[in-house]
Scaffold this active site. Structure first.
Site, short mmCIF file in Angstrom:
data_model
loop_
_atom_site.label_atom_id
_atom_site.label_comp_id
_atom_site.label_asym_id
_atom_site.label_seq_id
_atom_site.Cartn_x
_atom_site.Cartn_y
_atom_site.Cartn_z
CD GLU A 95 -2.84 1.00 2.76
OE1 GLU A 95 -3.47 1.81 2.91
OE2 GLU A 95 -1.61 1.11 3.82
CE LYS B 194 -6.86 1.15 3.60
NZ LYS B 194 -5.98 2.54 4.45
CB CYS C 288 -4.09 -1.22 4.84
SG CYS C 288 -3.19 -1.46 6.27
#
Length: 243
Positions: free
Chosen positions: A25, A96, A131
């Site tokens: 990331e 995300k 994440c």
């Protein structure tokens, strides 16, 4: 091209014998380098895409290029993952959905995505997560329903919660009977020590490979037949009652 992009592009080119390469990331800027998000933001076809497109094409690999700070047309920022084909074309993007920070940092600097993303490769269908998404199992169940057989998680996970990183990666593999390819940043970014410890987990939750805390390349052979075999041998997904 920045020296970091040049170096990462060369690392990708060195993996020409692989089918899929995964990066972590926000590697171009650092997952906790909040003060740099605005200045380092780029469009989808910006310098990171250009560098990774050429590297994927030269190596002839599918490339999950980690994620970038994307600046959308309206000026909003997103934590956006890029997936490139062996021809260097942008095959998919994923903004995300779950932003980390508890009303600070990424949670206030970036906008949230609202769509799940899967990518169909010749032998696997990838579900894309980033994440903090790892803590939300409903996202992964949605990816299973969309056909995913391998979950790719690019992360900048803090070292102080490394035990959660490995635990949750294994949990998502077991409950979704899918491979999990979890790639984490190493080193220290904006004063935050990163967990490293990238790992590959099979559909039974067995860790096939795990890196240490430093920068490391893992090479793992995956058996695409193992996902349907596992789901047939232990058909827990068929017993779901809540959607």
């Amino acid at each position: 091209m920045s020296s970091r992009r040049t170096r990462v592009a060369e690392l990708v080119r060195e993996q020409a014998d692989s089918d899929l390469v995964v990066l972590p990331e926000l590697w171009p800027v650092g997952a906790f380098a909040y003060e740099q998000f605005e200045t380092e933001a780029e469009p989808l076809d910006g310098p990171t895409y250009e560098a990774m497109s050429g590297a994927a094409r030269d190596a002839g690999v599918w490339l999950h290029g980690g994620s970038i700070v994307e600046r959308a047309g309206d000026g909003s920022l997103y934590n956006t993952a890029l997936v490139l084909s062996p021809a260097g074309e942008l095959a998919a993007t994923y903004r995300k959905i779950h932003r980390f920070g508890f009303d600070q940092g990424e949670a206030v600097l970036m906008s949230a995505g609202d769509s799940l993303t899967t990518v169909t490769l010749p032998e696997q269908t990838l579900g894309i997560a980033t994440c903090y998404d790892l803590r939300f199992p409903e996202l992964f169940r949605g990816l299973v329903d969309a056909g995913a057989t391998a979950m790719v998680v690019a992360a900048g996970w803090p070292a102080r919660r490394r035990s959660h990183w490995t635990l949750l990666s294994r949990a998502r593999a077991v409950e979704d009977q899918s491979y999990v390819l979890a790639c984490g940043l190493a080193g220290t970014h904006a004063g935050v020590e990163q967990a490293g410890h990238s790992l590959v987990v099979d559909p039974w939750g067995e860790v096939l490979a795990e890196a240490g805390p430093g920068e490391e390349v893992l090479t793992v052979d995956l058996d695409p037949a193992k996902v349907p075999e596992t789901r047939a041998q232990f058909p827990a997904l068929k017993d779901r009652r809540l959607r």
